[in-house]
Design an enzyme around this catalytic site. Structure first.
Site, PDB file in Angstrom:
ATOM      1  N   SER A 102       0.851  -1.180   0.000  1.00 57.55           N
ATOM      2  CA  SER A 102       0.000   0.000   0.000  1.00 57.55           C
ATOM      3  C   SER A 102       0.898   1.246   0.000  1.00 57.55           C
ATOM      4  O   SER A 102       1.815   1.338  -0.820  1.00 57.55           O
ATOM      5  CB  SER A 102      -0.958  -0.054   1.194  1.00 57.55           C
ATOM      6  OG  SER A 102      -2.046   0.804   1.031  1.00 57.55           O
ATOM      7  N   ASP A 218      -8.936  -5.875  -5.678  1.00 52.43           N
ATOM      8  CA  ASP A 218      -8.556  -4.729  -4.841  1.00 52.43           C
ATOM      9  C   ASP A 218      -9.215  -3.474  -5.395  1.00 52.43           C
ATOM     10  O   ASP A 218      -8.886  -3.027  -6.497  1.00 52.43           O
ATOM     11  CB  ASP A 218      -7.036  -4.589  -4.833  1.00 52.43           C
ATOM     12  CG  ASP A 218      -6.527  -3.550  -3.842  1.00 52.43           C
ATOM     13  OD1 ASP A 218      -7.334  -2.749  -3.330  1.00 52.43           O
ATOM     14  OD2 ASP A 218      -5.309  -3.542  -3.601  1.00 52.43           O
ATOM     15  N   HIS A 246      -7.436  -5.825  -0.802  1.00 51.96           N
ATOM     16  CA  HIS A 246      -6.206  -5.067  -0.545  1.00 51.96           C
ATOM     17  C   HIS A 246      -5.233  -5.837   0.342  1.00 51.96           C
ATOM     18  O   HIS A 246      -4.026  -5.839   0.083  1.00 51.96           O
ATOM     19  CB  HIS A 246      -6.567  -3.721   0.092  1.00 51.96           C
ATOM     20  CG  HIS A 246      -5.488  -2.697   0.002  1.00 51.96           C
ATOM     21  ND1 HIS A 246      -4.989  -2.219  -1.202  1.00 51.96           N
ATOM     22  CD2 HIS A 246      -4.798  -2.035   0.969  1.00 51.96           C
ATOM     23  CE1 HIS A 246      -4.069  -1.308  -0.973  1.00 51.96           C
ATOM     24  NE2 HIS A 246      -3.913  -1.187   0.331  1.00 51.96           N
TER      25      HIS A 246
END
Length: 270
Positions: A102, A218, A246
């Site tokens: 991320s 995602d 995610h």
């Protein structure tokens, strides 16, 4: 030490004097694990031990989170990358493997670009190059995260992280939903740092062997960013986890961890 025990932090100082808390566990060559936006090192609690068969692990509470200092912003992914180097210097580590997910993947990009000699191998997960070339989340996702009710936001974020089946089998608590101790100014600074990241023009300068990973479902960081990153980083390898959201690194823990361990320990091609 189990994943549920809190490792005692040690501390380094950034170039600007900010205190940086870090946690170094296990034996062997170091693997730096970089967490997502507005999260401390507990982001990695669910999978950290999986790497200790081949690496020690080094996590940080990025400035603004955990036990690190929380100066006023602005922050940037380049500054976060320099903070990682400050911790490596404090430990006398000349180079390390780096795995960022991320916003941690954006920091990892900046680290490999700004300090190429410090990164042995690079793993980028559920991340994007940022800037105008990135594929952004859609408006419905942005609206779900901007609701005035914090409980509704937490529910929306949980659904973006994990599939309903995973949530049913693993009712929490979840470690990837943000550091509750962060002050508001640090949350804003993390958001701005992530939003302003744009590595597109610099990605071809990455020299470390690179593996790019992404969940196929995602919506927080769309998977179309995987081929974009791979197209810009010389020799990058990729893997998509169909159906994962995610937090693929937890939901696809066995497969994802195995892929990363194999990548880190494979002979380097000439």
């Amino acid at each position: 030490m189990t994943a549920h025990e809190r490792p005692a932090p040690a501390f380094a100082r950034a170039q600007d004097g900010t205190v940086l808390a870090y946690q170094h566990r296990g034996q062997g060559p170091p693997l730096v694990l970089l967490a997502g936006q507005a999260n401390d090192h507990h982001w990695w609690d669910g999978v950290r031990e999986d790497f200790h068969t081949v690496r020690s692990t080094l996590t940080l509470d990025m400035r603004g989170t955990g036990d690190s200092g929380k100066p006023q912003g602005p922050y940037s992914t380049g500054q976060f990358a320099d903070d990682v180097v400050a911790v490596l210097d404090a430990l006398g580590i000349t180079h390390a493997d780096v795995y960022g997910t991320s916003m941690g993947g954006r920091i990892a990009q900046s680290l490999a670009i700004r300090h190429p000699g410090r990164v042995r191998r690079l793993v980028l997960g559920c991340t994007s190059p940022g800037g105008p070339h990135a594929v952004e989340r859609d408006a419905s996702v942005r609206r779900s995260l901007a609701q005035p009710d914090p409980r509704a936001v937490r529910r929306a974020l949980t659904d973006l992280m994990y599939t309903p089946a995973w949530q049913a089998a693993h009712p929490g608590p979840y470690r990837t939903l943000g550091d509750p101790r962060m002050p508001a100014h640090a949350r804003r600074a993390h958001l701005l740092a992530s939003n302003e990241h744009d590595a597109w023009d610099h990605l071809p300068r990455i020299t470390a062997p690179t593996l790019v990973l992404h969940g196929g479902e995602d919506r927080l960081t769309p998977p179309d960013n995987l081929p974009l990153l791979a197209s810009r980083i010389p020799g990058a390898r990729t893997h998509l986890f169909p159906g994962a959201r995610h937090a693929y690194f937890e939901e696809c823990r066995e497969e994802a961890g195995g892929l990363v361990r194999a990548f880190l320990t494979a002979p380097r091609q000439q």
